[in-house]
Design a protein around this motif. Structure first.
Motif, mmCIF file in Angstrom:
data_model
loop_
_atom_site.group_PDB
_atom_site.id
_atom_site.type_symbol
_atom_site.label_atom_id
_atom_site.label_comp_id
_atom_site.label_asym_id
_atom_site.label_seq_id
_atom_site.Cartn_x
_atom_site.Cartn_y
_atom_site.Cartn_z
ATOM 1 N N UNK A 1 -6.881 1.220 -3.306
ATOM 2 C CA UNK A 1 -7.947 1.003 -4.173
ATOM 3 C C UNK A 1 -7.865 1.526 -5.546
ATOM 4 N N UNK A 2 -7.589 2.894 -5.340
ATOM 5 C CA UNK A 2 -7.325 3.441 -7.039
ATOM 6 C C UNK A 2 -5.955 2.917 -7.898
ATOM 7 N N UNK A 3 -5.055 2.507 -6.896
ATOM 8 C CA UNK A 3 -3.876 2.229 -7.871
ATOM 9 C C UNK A 3 -4.021 0.682 -8.051
ATOM 10 N N UNK A 4 -4.679 -0.113 -7.201
ATOM 11 C CA UNK A 4 -4.474 -1.807 -7.703
ATOM 12 C C UNK A 4 -5.738 -2.004 -8.427
ATOM 13 N N UNK A 5 -6.958 -1.461 -8.309
ATOM 14 C CA UNK A 5 -8.009 -1.570 -8.845
ATOM 15 C C UNK A 5 -8.391 -1.138 -10.146
ATOM 16 N N UNK B 1 0.807 -1.346 -0.034
ATOM 17 C CA UNK B 1 -0.084 0.056 -0.012
ATOM 18 C C UNK B 1 0.887 1.378 0.041
ATOM 19 N N UNK B 2 2.091 0.810 -0.221
ATOM 20 C CA UNK B 2 3.147 2.224 -0.430
ATOM 21 C C UNK B 2 3.679 2.649 0.838
ATOM 22 N N UNK B 3 3.358 2.214 2.127
ATOM 23 C CA UNK B 3 3.935 3.016 3.165
ATOM 24 C C UNK B 3 5.526 2.572 3.461
ATOM 25 N N UNK B 4 5.971 1.423 2.831
ATOM 26 C CA UNK B 4 7.521 0.746 3.219
ATOM 27 C C UNK B 4 7.822 0.464 1.718
#
Length: 288
Positions: A284-288, A22-25
């Motif tokens: 959601x926006x990035x994966x879906x 999810x882009x946090x790490x």
DNA sequence: GCGCAGGGGGTCG
DNA sequence: CGACCCCCTGCG
């Protein structure tokens, strides 16, 4: 240091992809078997889900149970948060259903600052590469399963790098920013210990913004993804801008609303949980 | 396969 | 508002 293992029953708000993608790490990597291995502080850990159990296994400096509970934010009730956020509106509810296993990691403040300065105008594979090279060059080795991993360099360790050294590792124009920020933190002109004890997001943000390479978006990421855990901030990047444009302003994806406008709307709609809402929307926006 | 253009979790001046 | 360093990706 010897290996430790910690097992717990699988809980609803825990999904490896959701947490690590999810882009946090930037230091967790997927293994062949679907598990993830990562380095944080002086720990190397593998996490897998097997037979309805979450299994944490690896080299851990302190007690693995305590370490894991803190790092994976187990003290926070994500079920309750999701329930609350789902009531706000349909789009958010949909995004929560999609990324229902997200948890916000409590990452080391120093590492998070440098990592997100590096993230500016950059892409994830390259960001990861840069951080790996920095760690290999300046961090301490940790051996596990006959493989050598490298801890993220401490403030003192990274302060040994010159601007030129950093440029050679591929940081590009971020070299100066990392160099200057490291100096400010090393000399305690910006005191991370004090920052950690501050209460108000506003106050914390103001201080972070004095660091070279830290603008509004990077500051918010640091506040949300580190041990600072300011859940009320709402990092606005290109993806979040897109999703907010679409959902609430009924505008085409690429139209550019002012960042402040989006932040204000987020605060109004999501209140002091805006940061967690942001993660569901972003994923959601990035994966879906 | 290899070469090349395009763009990327923003920040700064 | 444009420049910015350079790796990564995708296409020809």
């Amino acid at each position: 240091m010897k290996e430790q293992i910690y097992k717990i029953d699988l809980i609803e708000s825990f999904n490896l992809e959701h947490i690590f993608e999810c882009g946090q790490c930037f230091r967790w990597n997927k293994e062949q078997n679907g598990s993830y291995t990562g380095v944080f502080k002086n720990n190397v850990l593998n996490v897998k889900i097997e037979n309805n159990k979450i299994i944490f296994q690896g080299i851990c400096e302190e007690d693995i149970k305590k370490t894991v509970e803190k790092y994976f934010d187990f003290e926070r009730d994500y079920e309750k948060i999701k329930k609350e956020l789902s009531k706000i509106d349909e789009p958010l509810k949909t995004s929560i259903a999609y990324g229902n296993g997200i948890r916000l990691l409590n990452q080391d403040l120093w590492e998070t600052i440098i990592s997100f300065i590096i993230s500016a105008n950059n892409n994830i594979p390259r960001i990861k590469g840069i951080i790996e090279r920095l760690s290999k060059q300046y961090g301490k080795p940790i051996i596990w399963n006959e493989k050598t991993y490298y801890a993220f360099p401490t403030i003192e360790e990274l302060s040994k790098a010159s601007v030129e050294d950093l440029r050679k590792l591929g940081l590009g124009f971020r070299d100066q920013r990392v160099y200057e920020t490291t100096k400010l933190i090393l000399t305690k002109q910006v005191n991370l210990q004090e920052l950690q004890n501050k209460k108000s997001s506003k106050e914390i943000r103001e201080i972070l913004l004095t660091l070279p390479g830290v603008g509004p978006k990077v500051a918010d990421c640091i506040m949300l993804f580190s041990t600072l855990k300011c859940l009320d901030v709402f990092p606005v990047d290109v993806w979040v801008r897109r999703v907010m444009n679409e959902l609430y302003f009924k505008l085409p994806e690429e139209s550019k609303l002012k960042r402040e406008q989006i932040e204000a709307l987020a605060k109004e709609k999501y209140g002091n949980l805006a940061g967690i809402a942001q993660q569901y929307l972003f994923y959601w926006k990035r994966e879906a």
